[in-house]
Design a protein around this motif. Structure first.
Motif, PDB file in Angstrom:
ATOM      1  N   ASP A 173      -6.427  10.789   1.595  1.00  0.00           N
ATOM      2  CA  ASP A 173      -6.789  10.149   2.863  1.00  0.00           C
ATOM      3  C   ASP A 173      -7.777   9.016   2.607  1.00  0.00           C
ATOM      4  N   GLY A 174      -7.448   7.837   3.106  1.00  0.00           N
ATOM      5  CA  GLY A 174      -8.326   6.694   2.922  1.00  0.00           C
ATOM      6  C   GLY A 174      -8.228   6.046   1.557  1.00  0.00           C
ATOM      7  N   TYR A 175      -7.317   6.521   0.711  1.00  0.00           N
ATOM      8  CA  TYR A 175      -7.176   5.949  -0.641  1.00  0.00           C
ATOM      9  C   TYR A 175      -6.163   4.812  -0.605  1.00  0.00           C
ATOM     10  N   ASP A 176      -6.584   3.628  -1.005  1.00  0.00           N
ATOM     11  CA  ASP A 176      -5.706   2.454  -1.021  1.00  0.00           C
ATOM     12  C   ASP A 176      -5.232   2.200  -2.450  1.00  0.00           C
ATOM     13  N   SER A 215      -5.215  -5.321  -7.449  1.00  0.00           N
ATOM     14  CA  SER A 215      -4.728  -3.968  -7.193  1.00  0.00           C
ATOM     15  C   SER A 215      -5.706  -2.936  -7.721  1.00  0.00           C
ATOM     16  N   THR A 216      -5.699  -1.754  -7.119  1.00  0.00           N
ATOM     17  CA  THR A 216      -6.603  -0.674  -7.540  1.00  0.00           C
ATOM     18  C   THR A 216      -5.812   0.503  -8.040  1.00  0.00           C
ATOM     19  N   ASP A 245       2.134   4.665   0.943  1.00  0.00           N
ATOM     20  CA  ASP A 245       1.953   5.491   2.147  1.00  0.00           C
ATOM     21  C   ASP A 245       1.984   6.965   1.750  1.00  0.00           C
ATOM     22  N   ARG A 292      -6.184  11.223  -6.990  1.00  0.00           N
ATOM     23  CA  ARG A 292      -6.128   9.761  -7.007  1.00  0.00           C
ATOM     24  C   ARG A 292      -5.837   9.249  -8.418  1.00  0.00           C
ATOM     25  N   ARG A 327       0.865  -1.191   0.000  1.00  0.00           N
ATOM     26  CA  ARG A 327       0.000   0.000   0.000  1.00  0.00           C
ATOM     27  C   ARG A 327       0.893   1.229   0.000  1.00  0.00           C
ATOM     28  N   PHE A 350      -2.276   0.177  -4.371  1.00  0.00           N
ATOM     29  CA  PHE A 350      -1.254  -0.852  -4.173  1.00  0.00           C
ATOM     30  C   PHE A 350      -0.337  -0.890  -5.391  1.00  0.00           C
TER      31      PHE A 350
END
Length: 616
Positions: free
Chosen positions: A111-114, A615-616, A75, A189, A73, A116
């Protein structure tokens, strides 16, 4: 003259092996034709001693089930912390007033975005955007033309044998009714996702999707070609031609371009109407439902000569599943016409020559070949030596021309030749052969336990760890298992396993090119007979080529006995494994996967795709 005791031992050994080859015959395919003189006389062989160590073998290298690295993930919290370590980053020429503040304000949307990504890519994103707090792919409130072009290139990844799914980036879902924070979050994003997938694409294009060394450290050895992620993103931020910038990371050699063209042609073509099992092996008297398919293809391609000789036979027996005697001349004639050895045995090479391979098989081989070519330098170099193991050939290429091509013998399936590249260093005339430990343990030791003086008589030298020569007959070989504390080498002679010369390119596999006394092997279609090294049909020609000298020069050097000569120019050598490979005219040829490595490459690719899928 041999001492009487040694002669008695030799005769006794020969009697015990009646009807069989001697050990040297089994190893090298020929009798001892020359016995070098040895100073002094060795003592007679001692009486047989009871083995004290169990029989042992040194196993061949193994293959691994490929495991791809898990994604991490990203960071994004680290973007607010100044970066003082890691990759060197060149700042881009963004206008701070127009780009910097808007970008920093948008960071809250992470914030809160995953997201990978591969570990190196995750680090590269943070390193780059910490030093360059601005958008590459967004202008104002929408993706820019640079982003649109990048997405098009990623979507065309299949044309390079890659999977577009690995690089998919969803367009930002921005609506006119969204508030500023929502729009900013969607855009930041999108920015990060596209940069991550662009870096993945560049890595895959430049270094391949998989690390071949993880398949087997015993059969692969390739240096990594790391991607400087921050530098790539910086270059794309300035690029006027994003497509050219991205596609420049693919291999730029003619071979890669020919494979890509073949891939496009295959995808546009139809499947063969008649597909014959590529692994068919059929001898006279045997039966197979594949035989009528092959006979139908032969009948379709009859010329006047073959039609007159065998047309009636094919019309009458074309549907036979039994390979009857009347069909043998038909197959032999078809083999001869296709440039094959006319032996009447229907095997994989005959099937490939007469029926071709299925579209699916060719597609798979081309895609594997393109992946493997990414492991090599983009510029293969000139001059160079190229050995293609599945083709059993070795070539010398210079200035875009194949100046020399010859048949080669490669390792047996149980002693496979590795896949790597290096640089030619030395030509060794009338070489000694230092016997590998695996051969000493697996092939010599069982004989030496019952006949410890064999090596003395066969022209080998045995030395201890200090280099002191020791008579083989004085050693208790039965005391050793998988670790023999002696070195064995064969002296230069007509029977030497390396023949009259070897060409060295130091590598951890101890593989080199060399001559051989076993010339008959070059007449075979499938030439996998060695212990791993590459035997050359025309070693003098190859030695002359790498040295930049004439064959007469090499012949004169050989007259002088044992010597070594350094290769003073840079000549890369590729000990390669390609089941699909273009000739110098760009026509792709297909070969049998004799070591079964293509399946292992495909398994590694599938494992990599499986890790990337969620993965996103």
């Amino acid at each position: 003259m041999l001492p009487a005791s040694a002669l008695t031992a030799m005769l006794a050994f020969g009697a015990s092996q009646a009807g069989a080859q001697t050990f040297l015959d089994m190893l090298f395919g020929g009798p001892i034709r020359h016995q070098p003189k040895v100073e002094g006389e060795f003592p007679p062989p001692p009486k047989a001693r009871a083995p004290r160590a169990p029989a042992a073998r040194i196993s061949a290298p193994s293959y691994n089930t490929y495991k791809a690295d898990r994604l991490v993930r990203v960071d994004f919290a680290a973007l607010t912390v100044p970066q003082t370590t890691g990759a060197t980053v060149e700042k881009t020429a963004f206008d701070p007033a127009a780009s910097g503040p808007a970008f920093r304000e948008a960071l809250a949307g992470l914030d809160g975005y995953d997201l990978f990504a591969e570990g190196d890519i995750a680090k590269a994103l943070i390193a780059y955007y910490s030093a360059n707090p601005g958008f590459i792919w967004v202008d104002g409130s929408a993706p820019n033309s640079r982003a649109e072009e990048a997405i098009r290139v990623l979507g065309e990844a299949a044309s390079y044998g890659l999977s577009p799914d690995d690089y998919t980036v969803a367009a930002p879902a921005v609506l006119a009714s969204d508030d500023a924070a929502t729009r900013a979050a969607a855009l930041i994003r999108f920015e990060m996702a596209l940069s991550a997938r662009v870096l993945r694409y560049v890595h895959d294009a430049q270094d391949g999707r998989i690390d071949p060394n993880r398949i087997s450290t015993g059969y692969y050895d390739f240096p990594a070609k790391p991607v400087d992620g921050p530098a790539v993103l910086g270059a794309l931020a300035h690029a006027t031609d994003v497509r050219a910038a991205l596609e420049s990371h693919h291999p730029q050699n003619p071979e890669y371009k020919a494979l890509r063209a073949e891939l496009e042609t295959l995808r546009a073509s139809e499947e063969n109407q008649i597909v014959v099992d590529p692994d068919l092996l059929l001898k006279p008297g045997q039966s197979s439902p594949e035989l009528p398919k092959l006979l139908t293809l032969i009948a379709r391609n009859l010329d006047d000569e073959m039609g007159g000789a065998y047309g009636e036979t094919l019309a009458r027996l074309g549907g036979s599943e039994t390979y009857v005697a009347e069909l043998v001349p038909v197959i032999e004639a078809a083999q001869k016409k296709a440039g094959q050895k006319a032996d009447g045995v229907i095997g994989p090479r005959t099937v490939a020559a007469l029926a071709g391979t299925s579209k699916a098989d060719r597609l798979a081989k081309v895609q594997v070949a393109m992946e493997e070519l990414r492991w090599l330098p983009s510029d293969l170099g000139s001059p160079r030596v190229f050995i293609n193991e599945p083709a059993f050939t070795a070539s010398f290429i210079e200035d875009g021309e194949e100046k020399l091509k010859m048949r080669a013998v490669i390792g047996k399936v149980t002693n496979q030749t590795a896949f790597f590249y290096d640089t030619v260093k030395t030509v060794d005339y009338h070489p000694y052969w230092g016997v590998p430990q695996s051969i000493i343990v697996n092939e010599m030791l069982p004989k030496l336990r019952s006949d410890p003086g064999y090596l003395d008589r066969a022209g080998y030298e045995v030395t201890d760890s200090r280099g002191k020569r020791i008579p083989s007959s004085s050693i208790d070989w039965g005391a050793y298992g998988a670790k023999v504390p002696y070195n064995v080498r064969q002296q230069p002679s007509e029977a030497n396993a390396l023949g009259e010369l070897k060409i060295l390119f130091p590598n951890r596999f101890a593989i080199y090119m060399h001559d051989t006394p076993q010339k008959s092997f070059f007449k075979q279609d499938v030439r996998a007979f060695s212990h791993g090294c590459v035997r050359l049909e025309n070693p003098r020609g190859m030695a002359a080529a790498v040295l930049g000298k004439s064959v007469d020069y090499v012949a004169d050097k050989l007259k002088g006995g044992h010597s070594e000569e350094k290769v003073t120019r840079t000549v890369p050598v590729y000990v390669a494994y390609f089941t699909a490979w273009p000739d110098m005219a760009g026509k792709v040829e297909y070969f049998r996967d004799i070591y079964g490595r293509d399946d292992r490459v495909r398994q590694a690719i599938e494992a990599t795709e499986a890790v990337r899928a969620p993965s996103t």
